[in-house]
Design an enzyme around this catalytic site. Structure first.
Site, PDB file in Angstrom:
ATOM      1  N   ASP A 260     -30.862 -31.144  20.266  1.00 43.41           N
ATOM      2  CA  ASP A 260     -32.053 -31.811  20.766  1.00 43.41           C
ATOM      3  C   ASP A 260     -31.814 -33.319  20.668  1.00 43.41           C
ATOM      4  O   ASP A 260     -30.953 -33.772  19.912  1.00 43.41           O
ATOM      5  CB  ASP A 260     -33.261 -31.395  19.914  1.00 43.41           C
ATOM      6  CG  ASP A 260     -34.518 -32.159  20.285  1.00 43.41           C
ATOM      7  OD1 ASP A 260     -34.878 -32.161  21.477  1.00 43.41           O
ATOM      8  OD2 ASP A 260     -35.122 -32.760  19.379  1.00 43.41           O
TER       9      ASP A 260
ATOM     10  N   ASP B  57     -34.723 -36.238  21.201  1.00 43.31           N
ATOM     11  CA  ASP B  57     -35.827 -37.010  20.627  1.00 43.31           C
ATOM     12  C   ASP B  57     -36.247 -36.469  19.273  1.00 43.31           C
ATOM     13  O   ASP B  57     -36.641 -35.303  19.148  1.00 43.31           O
ATOM     14  CB  ASP B  57     -37.028 -37.017  21.573  1.00 43.31           C
ATOM     15  CG  ASP B  57     -36.770 -37.848  22.816  1.00 43.31           C
ATOM     16  OD1 ASP B  57     -35.982 -38.806  22.741  1.00 43.31           O
ATOM     17  OD2 ASP B  57     -37.361 -37.541  23.868  1.00 43.31           O
TER      18      ASP B  57
END
Length: 223
Positions: free
Chosen positions: A8, A10
């Site tokens: 991932d 953010d």
């Protein structure tokens, strides 16, 4: 042994809070909205998080999310703002801040050749492309998968099916997703039948992930 990592972006590889803060502060000035206080930032961040969770539950579309969050936020703040224009400027401004978490760029670089590494993100193409380029992560990954291009959001199994179809045969027992969101990354990994690693630098416990780490370097013993 883990041979494939899905990262991932953010809140995991990059500090989203810093990008969000910088964008809001600068756009308040640009749109003539006065001072963006710490309390206002907290209110926006909470509202924004709730909207992304609604997206994960398929209650709204991403295009609706991007504008309606600002309509709701500025309405509650008593400010008159063109939400469409503000969001357009916000997407561009988000891409201007790319601060690594836990020296993540060096970590990803150190794993090149040891494991395959891919970005898996629900962030917008505009913002994520800029941040990945600015940080140098785009040049270190074996591939970048953004939900806006795929047409499905994490945790939807369709998102992961598209990723697996693109990268070729994957042994799910040897595939790990690393992310900060229990509802997006960890639930998505569970839906996809792969190993899950919850990045929780501020603490917290959950029975959902297979692994929980406080620093991204704690991924290394899992490999």
């Amino acid at each position: 042994m883990i041979k494939t990592i899905l990262w991932d972006v953010d809140g995991t590889l990059l500090d989203f809070g810093a990008a969000e803060r910088a964008a809001m502060l600068s756009l308040y000035r640009e749109f003539g909205l006065g001072t963006c206080t710490e309390d206002a930032l907290r209110r926006y961040s909470q509202l924004n998080k709730a909207y992304w969770e609604r997206l994960e539950r398929r209650e709204i579309t991403k295009s609706e999310l991007l504008v309606r969050r600002f309509q709701d936020f500025f309405g509650a703040e008593g400010l008159t703002v063109d939400a469409v224009a503000f969001n357009a400027a916000y997407q561009a401004r988000l891409g201007e801040t790319a601060i690594p978490r836990d020296d993540s760029v060096a970590l990803v670089a150190s794993l090149r050749g040891r494991v395959r590494q891919y970005v898996v993100s629900n962030g917008t193409v505009q913002a994520q492309t800029a941040k990945l380029r600015r940080s140098g992560l785009d040049r270190l990954m074996d591939g970048i998968f953004l939900s806006e291009r795929i047409g499905a959001e994490k945790p939807d199994i369709a998102f992961f099916a598209a990723v697996f179809a693109a990268i070729g045969p994957v042994d799910k027992a040897e595939t790990l997703i690393v992310g900060d969101s229990l509802t997006s990354d960890i639930q998505g990994g569970r839906n996809a039948g792969i190993q899950t690693c919850w990045y929780a630098p501020n603490g917290g416990e959950s029975p959902l992930p297979d692994h929980t780490i406080r620093d991204l370097h704690q991924v290394l013993p899992l490999l």
